[in-house]
Design an enzyme around this catalytic site. Sequence first.
Site, PDB file in Angstrom:
ATOM      1  N   TYR A  91       0.855  -1.196   0.000  1.00 17.52           N
ATOM      2  CA  TYR A  91       0.000   0.000   0.000  1.00 17.52           C
ATOM      3  C   TYR A  91       0.894   1.251   0.000  1.00 17.52           C
ATOM      4  O   TYR A  91       1.982   1.226   0.580  1.00 17.52           O
ATOM      5  CB  TYR A  91      -0.906  -0.020   1.244  1.00 17.52           C
ATOM      6  N   GLY A 192     -17.655  -3.466  -0.897  1.00 18.92           N
ATOM      7  CA  GLY A 192     -18.188  -2.617   0.164  1.00 18.92           C
ATOM      8  C   GLY A 192     -18.500  -1.222  -0.362  1.00 18.92           C
ATOM      9  O   GLY A 192     -19.579  -0.669  -0.108  1.00 18.92           O
ATOM     10  N   VAL A 193     -17.566  -0.654  -1.120  1.00 21.80           N
ATOM     11  CA  VAL A 193     -17.794   0.684  -1.697  1.00 21.80           C
ATOM     12  C   VAL A 193     -19.000   0.622  -2.642  1.00 21.80           C
ATOM     13  O   VAL A 193     -19.883   1.488  -2.606  1.00 21.80           O
ATOM     14  CB  VAL A 193     -16.546   1.170  -2.481  1.00 21.80           C
ATOM     15  N   ARG A 213     -18.289  -9.491 -11.665  1.00 25.19           N
ATOM     16  CA  ARG A 213     -17.714 -10.634 -12.382  1.00 25.19           C
ATOM     17  C   ARG A 213     -18.725 -11.782 -12.374  1.00 25.19           C
ATOM     18  O   ARG A 213     -19.451 -11.962 -11.379  1.00 25.19           O
ATOM     19  CB  ARG A 213     -16.422 -11.083 -11.691  1.00 25.19           C
ATOM     20  N   ASP A 214     -18.744 -12.541 -13.469  1.00 24.74           N
ATOM     21  CA  ASP A 214     -19.665 -13.685 -13.556  1.00 24.74           C
ATOM     22  C   ASP A 214     -19.271 -14.726 -12.498  1.00 24.74           C
ATOM     23  O   ASP A 214     -18.107 -14.779 -12.078  1.00 24.74           O
ATOM     24  CB  ASP A 214     -19.591 -14.311 -14.959  1.00 24.74           C
ATOM     25  N   ARG A 215     -20.223 -15.527 -12.056  1.00 20.02           N
ATOM     26  CA  ARG A 215     -19.987 -16.537 -11.023  1.00 20.02           C
ATOM     27  C   ARG A 215     -21.152 -17.512 -11.026  1.00 20.02           C
ATOM     28  O   ARG A 215     -22.231 -17.179 -11.527  1.00 20.02           O
ATOM     29  CB  ARG A 215     -19.848 -15.877  -9.646  1.00 20.02           C
ATOM     30  N   TYR A 282     -10.915   4.671  -7.844  1.00 24.24           N
ATOM     31  CA  TYR A 282     -10.656   4.675  -6.397  1.00 24.24           C
ATOM     32  C   TYR A 282      -9.971   3.394  -5.947  1.00 24.24           C
ATOM     33  O   TYR A 282      -9.479   3.289  -4.825  1.00 24.24           O
ATOM     34  CB  TYR A 282     -11.961   4.877  -5.603  1.00 24.24           C
ATOM     35  N   GLY A 283      -9.941   2.370  -6.817  1.00 20.47           N
ATOM     36  CA  GLY A 283      -9.311   1.105  -6.441  1.00 20.47           C
ATOM     37  C   GLY A 283      -8.771   0.402  -7.664  1.00 20.47           C
ATOM     38  O   GLY A 283      -9.146   0.739  -8.803  1.00 20.47           O
TER      39      GLY A 283
HETATM   40  N1  LIG Z   1      -9.560   5.378  -2.813  1.00 19.89           N
HETATM   41  C1  LIG Z   1     -10.114   5.227  -1.624  1.00 19.89           C
HETATM   42  O1  LIG Z   1     -10.193   6.136  -0.818  1.00 19.89           O
HETATM   43  C2  LIG Z   1     -10.671   3.878  -1.271  1.00 19.89           C
HETATM   44  C3  LIG Z   1     -11.532   3.749  -0.195  1.00 19.89           C
HETATM   45  C4  LIG Z   1     -12.085   2.492   0.062  1.00 19.89           C
HETATM   46  C5  LIG Z   1     -11.726   1.413  -0.730  1.00 19.89           C
HETATM   47  N2  LIG Z   1     -10.843   1.594  -1.735  1.00 19.89           N
HETATM   48  C6  LIG Z   1     -10.474   0.497  -2.624  1.00 19.89           C
HETATM   49  O2  LIG Z   1     -11.642   0.031  -3.240  1.00 19.89           O
HETATM   50  C7  LIG Z   1     -11.495  -1.314  -3.579  1.00 19.89           C
HETATM   51  C8  LIG Z   1     -12.686  -2.078  -3.025  1.00 19.89           C
HETATM   52  O3  LIG Z   1     -12.623  -2.042  -1.603  1.00 19.89           O
HETATM   53  P1  LIG Z   1     -13.782  -2.722  -0.745  1.00 19.89           P
HETATM   54  O4  LIG Z   1     -13.391  -2.724   0.673  1.00 19.89           O
HETATM   55  O5  LIG Z   1     -15.067  -2.110  -1.124  1.00 19.89           O
HETATM   56  O6  LIG Z   1     -13.664  -4.213  -1.332  1.00 19.89           O
HETATM   57  P2  LIG Z   1     -14.391  -5.558  -0.927  1.00 19.89           P
HETATM   58  O7  LIG Z   1     -15.668  -5.272  -0.245  1.00 19.89           O
HETATM   59  O8  LIG Z   1     -13.406  -6.436  -0.276  1.00 19.89           O
HETATM   60  O9  LIG Z   1     -14.697  -6.160  -2.355  1.00 19.89           O
HETATM   61  C9  LIG Z   1     -13.675  -6.441  -3.284  1.00 19.89           C
HETATM   62  C10 LIG Z   1     -14.249  -6.254  -4.669  1.00 19.89           C
HETATM   63  O10 LIG Z   1     -13.244  -6.361  -5.638  1.00 19.89           O
HETATM   64  C11 LIG Z   1     -13.647  -7.306  -6.631  1.00 19.89           C
HETATM   65  N3  LIG Z   1     -12.466  -7.929  -7.192  1.00 19.89           N
HETATM   66  C12 LIG Z   1     -11.494  -8.579  -6.535  1.00 19.89           C
HETATM   67  N4  LIG Z   1     -10.537  -8.968  -7.383  1.00 19.89           N
HETATM   68  C13 LIG Z   1     -10.925  -8.562  -8.613  1.00 19.89           C
HETATM   69  C14 LIG Z   1     -10.377  -8.667  -9.921  1.00 19.89           C
HETATM   70  N5  LIG Z   1      -9.203  -9.274 -10.113  1.00 19.89           N
HETATM   71  N6  LIG Z   1     -11.050  -8.145 -10.945  1.00 19.89           N
HETATM   72  C15 LIG Z   1     -12.238  -7.529 -10.748  1.00 19.89           C
HETATM   73  N7  LIG Z   1     -12.813  -7.380  -9.534  1.00 19.89           N
HETATM   74  C16 LIG Z   1     -12.162  -7.899  -8.491  1.00 19.89           C
HETATM   75  C17 LIG Z   1     -14.532  -8.273  -5.877  1.00 19.89           C
HETATM   76  O11 LIG Z   1     -15.342  -8.939  -6.765  1.00 19.89           O
HETATM   77  P3  LIG Z   1     -15.655 -10.532  -6.667  1.00 19.89           P
HETATM   78  O12 LIG Z   1     -16.832 -10.666  -5.763  1.00 19.89           O
HETATM   79  O13 LIG Z   1     -15.923 -10.851  -8.073  1.00 19.89           O
HETATM   80  O14 LIG Z   1     -14.423 -11.197  -6.111  1.00 19.89           O
HETATM   81  C18 LIG Z   1     -15.319  -7.283  -5.008  1.00 19.89           C
HETATM   82  O15 LIG Z   1     -16.311  -6.657  -5.757  1.00 19.89           O
HETATM   83  C19 LIG Z   1     -10.155  -1.757  -3.020  1.00 19.89           C
HETATM   84  O16 LIG Z   1      -9.194  -1.663  -4.044  1.00 19.89           O
HETATM   85  C20 LIG Z   1      -9.880  -0.723  -1.965  1.00 19.89           C
HETATM   86  O17 LIG Z   1      -8.505  -0.556  -1.684  1.00 19.89           O
HETATM   87  C21 LIG Z   1     -10.318   2.791  -2.017  1.00 19.89           C
END
Ligand SMILES: NC(=O)c1ccc[n+]([C@@H]2O[C@H](COP(=O)([O-])OP(=O)(O)OC[C@H]3O[C@@H](n4cnc5c(N)ncnc54)[C@H](OP(=O)(O)O)[C@@H]3O)[C@@H](O)[C@H]2O)c1
Length: 370
Positions: A91, A192-193, A213-215, A282-283
């Site tokens: 990170y 979560g976002v 993503r498909d599943r 954002y991610g």
């Molecule tokens: N910029 C900011 O301030 C900020 C703030 C919050 C979060 N974030 C970022 O936002 C992202 C999501 O965070 P979260 O906590 O909401 O995540 P989360 O709830 O853990 O969910 C992860 C998500 O990423 C998808 N994913 C995982 N690997 C993937 C891939 N290779 N290709 C496509 N999709 C994939 C998952 O889909 P599946 O169900 O298909 O696995 C799921 O939708 C992270 O990168 C996090 O660091 C950024």
Amino acid sequence: MALSWFCVRVLCRRGPGRWGPLCRVVGRVLTSSAVARERCEALVYHKHGDPLRVIRLETLKLPQLGDSDIRAQMLAAPINPSDVNMVQGTYPILPDLPAVGGNEGVGQILEVGSKVTNLKPGDWVIPSDAGLGTWRLEAVGNMNSFSKVSNNLPLLCAATLGVNTCTAYRMLCDFETLKPGDSVIQNAANSGVGQAAIQIAKAMGLKTINVVRDRPNLQQLTDSMKSMGADYVITEEALRKPDMEELFKEVPRPLLALNGVGGKSATEILRHLMKGGTIVTYGGMAKQPVIVPVSALIFNNVKVRGFWMTQWKRDHGHDLVQEMISVLCDFIQAGKLRAPVCTKVKFQDYQTALKAATIPFTSSKQILIM
Ligand SMILES: NC(=O)c1ccc[n+]([C@@H]2O[C@H](COP(=O)([O-])OP(=O)(O)OC[C@H]3O[C@@H](n4cnc5c(N)ncnc54)[C@H](OP(=O)(O)O)[C@@H]3O)[C@@H](O)[C@H]2O)c1
């Protein structure tokens, strides 16, 4: 003493409205006596690496409570991808080692310093900035490092409010002037976002086009997301098909795209933007760069932006963070915003939670319950 403290904690969690005054009085008496502890258990890492290997349950010495400090008992804290990346050392900002994992969560104040006037024992707080290390049983920190949340919120809503929900809210408010009936497209829509964005957009009268993503259990996921207010749920594959034109006969092209994935997925969502629209990254879950087609820039004049909640909080300061948190608490209390789909895991079973948090397609946020 231990039993009475346990009772207070149970009452405060179950019905703070009804039991609030009792909680506060008893809390003050208990915390001013022998309950103030010097040590607490925490999930600590001494070096970066695979969380399952480097995270250990350890007993830490708590700092002395200063005049402007609070001491809080952590109640619940999620495991987010950025927490995992911090432990892995990938990170962009990393704490000094050894460090306690976790950046989001909710705690209940046990004790406040003599100069703390805006917070009191019994209040629920969430960290205002990254870096607290929320995977712990207790925390001591400056009062301005915490924001107050209503302590009648559902526990899981409070625990997941500070990072993902705020991120979704800011991205929907700060990049385009959206009006009811406008649409927003997003990938990682079941994150979560993404789940917060669906619900906040719904409360703002916006339509959401949600890419996942498909599943094998796609229908179950679609149903769950629609129950939160998603208008359309489509797969990454469907996004590339000409049928998308049919969808845009029902709903206007989006003015805003939220990208939590990167790579091809980002390129595909930005292709559907309205002329002059904005894609906010954002991610980067796919760990692939965002490629913007030249035509999208020249002929569609799309704006390519990024967002980082941590920076927003640092730029805007404690009062504006608190204001945003209060708005989101109102959404929750009005029944417009619920927690993402979660799995509660006992703090001591942290390894189970860490394992589940790193498996793709889990579709359930792992929340440590202290
Ligand atoms: N910029 C900011 O301030 C900020 C703030 C919050 C979060 N974030 C970022 O936002 C992202 C999501 O965070 P979260 O906590 O909401 O995540 P989360 O709830 O853990 O969910 C992860 C998500 O990423 C998808 N994913 C995982 N690997 C993937 C891939 N290779 N290709 C496509 N999709 C994939 C998952 O889909 P599946 O169900 O298909 O696995 C799921 O939708 C992270 O990168 C996090 O660091 C950024």
